[in-house]
Scaffold this motif. Sequence first.
Motif, PDB file in Angstrom:
ATOM      1  N   MET B   1      36.373  34.633   3.746  1.00  0.00           N
ATOM      2  CA  MET B   1      37.828  34.530   3.716  1.00  0.00           C
ATOM      3  C   MET B   1      38.243  33.109   4.077  1.00  0.00           C
ATOM      4  SD  MET B   1      40.495  36.785   5.823  1.00  0.00           S
ATOM      5  CE  MET B   1      42.222  36.661   5.528  1.00  0.00           C
ATOM      6  N   LEU B   3      41.470  30.764   5.075  1.00  0.00           N
ATOM      7  CA  LEU B   3      42.868  30.887   5.474  1.00  0.00           C
ATOM      8  C   LEU B   3      43.630  29.632   5.092  1.00  0.00           C
ATOM      9  CD1 LEU B   3      42.792  32.588   8.966  1.00  0.00           C
ATOM     10  CD2 LEU B   3      43.588  33.521   6.827  1.00  0.00           C
ATOM     11  N   SER B 155      43.121  43.050   1.323  1.00  0.00           N
ATOM     12  CA  SER B 155      41.682  43.081   1.035  1.00  0.00           C
ATOM     13  C   SER B 155      41.319  42.079  -0.054  1.00  0.00           C
ATOM     14  CB  SER B 155      41.218  44.486   0.673  1.00  0.00           C
ATOM     15  OG  SER B 155      42.041  45.028  -0.304  1.00  0.00           O
ATOM     16  N   SER B 158      40.937  38.821   1.818  1.00  0.00           N
ATOM     17  CA  SER B 158      39.801  38.782   2.742  1.00  0.00           C
ATOM     18  C   SER B 158      38.476  38.847   1.991  1.00  0.00           C
ATOM     19  CB  SER B 158      39.914  39.894   3.780  1.00  0.00           C
ATOM     20  OG  SER B 158      40.004  41.124   3.147  1.00  0.00           O
ATOM     21  N   SER B 159      38.480  39.327   0.757  1.00  0.00           N
ATOM     22  CA  SER B 159      37.188  39.358   0.058  1.00  0.00           C
ATOM     23  C   SER B 159      37.057  38.227  -0.948  1.00  0.00           C
ATOM     24  CB  SER B 159      36.992  40.701  -0.627  1.00  0.00           C
ATOM     25  OG  SER B 159      38.070  40.971  -1.479  1.00  0.00           O
TER      26      SER B 159
END
Lengths: 395, 319
Positions: B1, B3, B155, B158-159
């Motif tokens: 992930m 950010l 998700s 995050s993936s």
Amino acid sequence: MIFNMNFLLLDYAIRSLMRRFSKNFFIFLILSLLIFLLASVLMIADAIKLELNSTLKTLPQITLQRFIAGKQSDVPIARAEALLDIEGINAVTPRVWGYYYFKPAGVNFSVVGIDAYEEQYSPTLTLLTQHFDMKLLANKESMIVGEGVKKILAENYYSDFFNFITPKGEWKRVPIAGVFHSDLALESNDLIILPKKLAYAIFGMEESKATDIVVKVANVKEIATIVQKITARYPDMRAITQDDIRVSYQNIFDYKSGFFLSLFSVCAFAFFIIIYDKTSGLSSEEKREIGILKAIGWSSDDIVKEKFYESFILSLGAFLVGISSALFYVYALQAPLLRNLFMGYSELKPTFLLPFSFNLSMVILLFLLSVPIYIAATLIPSWRASSLDADEVMR
Amino acid sequence: MSLTPEIIALLTLDAIFCFLGLVAWVVAFRIAFHWNAKATTPLQYTLSKQSYLGAIIIKYIFMLKLPLFAFFIYTTDTLSSIIAGAMCAAGVVNSVDFGLYLTVFKLLNLYLFGFWLLLHYADVNDEKLPFTRLKFVLFLFFALPLFAEIALEVSFFSSLNISKIVSCCGTLFSAASDSYMSLLFVVDGYIWVGLFYGSFGITLLAYGLKNQLLLIASNALFLIVAIISLIIFFSTYVYELPTHRCPFCLLQKDYYYVGYALYTFLFAGTFFGMGGAVLSLFSKEKIRFSRLSLAFNTLYVLMISAYPMVYFLRNGVWL
């Protein structure tokens, strides 16, 4: 239609804000400060990224390093010549360079050894070799230093020469032949340039080896294929391309500003709670006002709308103030204190100007992170205020 | 992930939507079960107050979702410079298995919330509040895709894997058998173009006849056929490359961000077409959405048709 503006309501909202000036001003101030901080950090990250990307173009296309047992070690120069028979490679230059730790000031100098007759691998070095007579430098065994180095040395009373200590413990006295100025301050502030022979002596390296090899490729599109060929021939060599560096820069800066942003969101959350608390605690006077408004025929919808105008004006104002003061702080004042977050604290870190860049997408990003969040915090309290009963509050 | 600031902004807003959406959902739940416009109980009084809250929240979410959809596409577009192999948003969206569903959900939610607001508008403009119960029952269902979208988005980000190599739009939207679109390529491109103008003709007819059911059906058909024909036929003229078919590259700087305008026209046109028709089925009030719809749809057709025409005029051949 659904979203038409009501200017009288807007007027009322502004006056209502002014009537409770001290309470609203406090919120306005804190919100502007938060937006200012966030905007400055994102702007600094953006500006540094821009500066790095412009120096990136001057970096070698492929840099080859040799790894033994996971540690970088010197490359035999014979390999440089062997690489030349791979099709598509224009030039191969073995480099001799490294860092020299100067203990009294606690800084690292970048020491680069160059050859007068060699083609230079970076435009900065080419520029430098044109300005100074390299053959003379080699004959006299002297060096050219960057501005930052010159300053540090002068502070330690080395005004016209410097004593390097070689790994054998001997002193190597090298006179300073000149100081160079460069537009690309990031890469030349801590630089020392001296003849290759001298560099070998200072680092205690064998003369048949080089620190790494720089490869120049004629066609940029062939870089990936050439990297494949090189690593197939020498499995212990690691190739770093310009693109690799670009991606890792972007990751680092996204990470740094992302990290700051996560801290910021904690702050914003705390602020969110304060706002929620402040707007839901209505004073008896405010309650009475709402009661009177309802008694003279305002609907709950009107009151919610008016509250929405209030919070929108407040947050938009804070957003504009925050952004403009961040612009001033970052580009006019060159972001004192905060830029260290991205630059590190080293003594010899170059002093360079943050190049001006203003992109709309960042403004949109900042807007999304401030105004809607503030409005969300006031949403439920303003509904609660609007659903007060006129008779109850006026009693 | 990873950010990046854009992703954090999207996730923060998602968290807010999730919280406010839950509040509205609870309100909707109570209203759906206990609403009784004729009652004079304290409960009914509270509910009528709470219906305001629900409406405010839904308005807020919709008003933000509109620009956020463009921002999401923009974010995935910028991510394509980090992710290996991706050249535009298509690659990034498809780097995760459910990326396409996420985009479809986002679009679906915009339409659903838009319809909801139209219904709300019809409701509050009638002193009897005839649709209050209906609109909150509907919201109980409309909220589900919203929550699904938020879960998918979290998700999705995050993936996202930076080092994974993804396919670019060139392979995703090609005639090769393993692409999504292979089924559509079985039909000749010119048939899709014919269908496109045909369905536009039917919408024109529906406007002329003022037949609401036909308007809904024809606008829905027009939306689907427009997107397919855009991918298969028209996009090649925008890129001036017979092999490049992509609905996302349109949004890039190289094509003057023309995609943002095109999609706005198309979505606004079909939304007003369908929404206006649905609304006039419910309420007696005359609302002039069909003109807006007609204007936007025509603008879209003119704009997208200009590309092949200009290409033909310049080069004297079709791609």
